[in-house]
Design a protein around this motif. Sequence first.
Motif, PDB file in Angstrom:
ATOM      1  N   GLU A 164       0.880  -1.158   0.000  1.00 37.53           N
ATOM      2  CA  GLU A 164       0.000   0.000   0.000  1.00 37.53           C
ATOM      3  C   GLU A 164       0.921   1.211   0.000  1.00 37.53           C
ATOM      4  OE1 GLU A 164      -2.343  -0.424   3.508  1.00 37.53           O
ATOM      5  OE2 GLU A 164      -3.544  -2.083   2.712  1.00 37.53           O
ATOM      6  N   LEU A 165       0.710   2.130  -0.922  1.00 39.26           N
ATOM      7  CA  LEU A 165       1.647   3.232  -1.111  1.00 39.26           C
ATOM      8  C   LEU A 165       1.001   4.594  -0.897  1.00 39.26           C
ATOM      9  CD1 LEU A 165       4.487   4.181  -1.967  1.00 39.26           C
ATOM     10  CD2 LEU A 165       3.683   4.169  -4.330  1.00 39.26           C
ATOM     11  N   ALA A 166       1.613   5.371  -0.017  1.00 38.73           N
ATOM     12  CA  ALA A 166       1.231   6.768   0.185  1.00 38.73           C
ATOM     13  C   ALA A 166       2.426   7.629  -0.196  1.00 38.73           C
ATOM     14  CB  ALA A 166       0.825   7.021   1.629  1.00 38.73           C
ATOM     15  N   ILE A 167       2.159   8.858  -0.619  1.00 36.31           N
ATOM     16  CA  ILE A 167       3.212   9.747  -1.118  1.00 36.31           C
ATOM     17  C   ILE A 167       3.041  11.135  -0.515  1.00 36.31           C
ATOM     18  CG2 ILE A 167       4.225  10.812  -3.186  1.00 36.31           C
ATOM     19  CD1 ILE A 167       3.067   8.470  -4.812  1.00 36.31           C
ATOM     20  N   VAL A 168       4.152  11.740  -0.155  1.00 41.98           N
ATOM     21  CA  VAL A 168       4.188  13.161   0.176  1.00 41.98           C
ATOM     22  C   VAL A 168       5.161  13.802  -0.803  1.00 41.98           C
ATOM     23  CG1 VAL A 168       4.957  14.904   1.835  1.00 41.98           C
ATOM     24  CG2 VAL A 168       3.590  12.958   2.613  1.00 41.98           C
ATOM     25  N   VAL A 169       4.711  14.831  -1.499  1.00 36.12           N
ATOM     26  CA  VAL A 169       5.571  15.515  -2.459  1.00 36.12           C
ATOM     27  C   VAL A 169       5.807  16.945  -1.993  1.00 36.12           C
ATOM     28  CG1 VAL A 169       3.602  16.179  -3.909  1.00 36.12           C
ATOM     29  CG2 VAL A 169       5.901  16.105  -4.905  1.00 36.12           C
ATOM     30  N   GLY A 170       7.043  17.400  -2.117  1.00 40.51           N
ATOM     31  CA  GLY A 170       7.377  18.755  -1.712  1.00 40.51           C
ATOM     32  C   GLY A 170       6.926  19.782  -2.745  1.00 40.51           C
ATOM     33  N   GLY A 171       7.293  21.036  -2.497  1.00 41.88           N
ATOM     34  CA  GLY A 171       6.879  22.096  -3.417  1.00 41.88           C
ATOM     35  C   GLY A 171       8.013  23.030  -3.808  1.00 41.88           C
ATOM     36  N   THR A 184       2.766  22.438  -3.107  1.00 46.91           N
ATOM     37  CA  THR A 184       2.719  20.980  -3.007  1.00 46.91           C
ATOM     38  C   THR A 184       1.408  20.427  -3.562  1.00 46.91           C
ATOM     39  OG1 THR A 184       1.709  20.809  -0.783  1.00 46.91           O
ATOM     40  CG2 THR A 184       4.104  21.138  -0.889  1.00 46.91           C
ATOM     41  N   VAL A 185       0.338  21.209  -3.447  1.00 46.83           N
ATOM     42  CA  VAL A 185      -0.951  20.763  -4.003  1.00 46.83           C
ATOM     43  C   VAL A 185      -0.863  20.701  -5.526  1.00 46.83           C
ATOM     44  CG1 VAL A 185      -3.406  21.277  -4.207  1.00 46.83           C
ATOM     45  CG2 VAL A 185      -2.226  21.728  -2.055  1.00 46.83           C
TER      46      VAL A 185
END
Length: 232
Positions: A40-47, A74-75
């Motif tokens: 199961e994969l969750a991601i946080v991406v920077g901005g 980031t959105v």
Amino acid sequence: MLKMSGEALASPSAAEAIDGAVVERLAGDIVSACQELPLELAIVVGGGNIWRGTTGAAEGIDRATSDTMGMLGTVINALALQSAIERLGQPTRVLSAIHMQEVAEPYIRRRAVRHLEKGRVVIFAAGMGNPYFTTDTSAALRAAEIGAAMLLKGTHSGVDGVYSADPKVDATAERLDTVSFMEVVRRDLRVMDLTAVTFCKDNGLPVLVFDLLAEGALRRALAGEEIGTLIR
């Protein structure tokens, strides 16, 4: 939990804040891993490719306001990544810590966990919704909240792990296969925000640092192969 920097999505020449080809390749790696591996994969991406709060503050913008601008960046990155992943047939949800219901779901922990249980990739956007915190810390917090087994920190610019010194400055710097959280702090290795390092240590969350843009690296990291540097 995968933490990727916003700069990883930018074009190498920095001519474009978001390089469609780079996003497409990363999305392909993500979808392939989700289809081939039991995860199961969750991601946080920077901005940082769009706006950095500290940079704006240094130029005279109120720090809280500047950080909020970074969270909105980031959105934008999360929506670009979602679009690319879903074009390849992988259901994806963006959950934002700042409410903007027209473009993303509000962050609710139980909802995030349910999406993951249903096989959807979950992208967390807008950090924690609070200024003065980096997306490294946001990734650590969200990883703990959803019960992630590990935090994968994907770097860019050819840095493939944690080194004894800055490899771009010191040619004698050596890559470390494993390192403790305390050693990261004591030696000031600057692999991620100190708040995030301390949080991961206190919550027993191991961190794998690797080069996100290297060919096949993301799949190898998600498959648990020996790659990069493990902090524990």
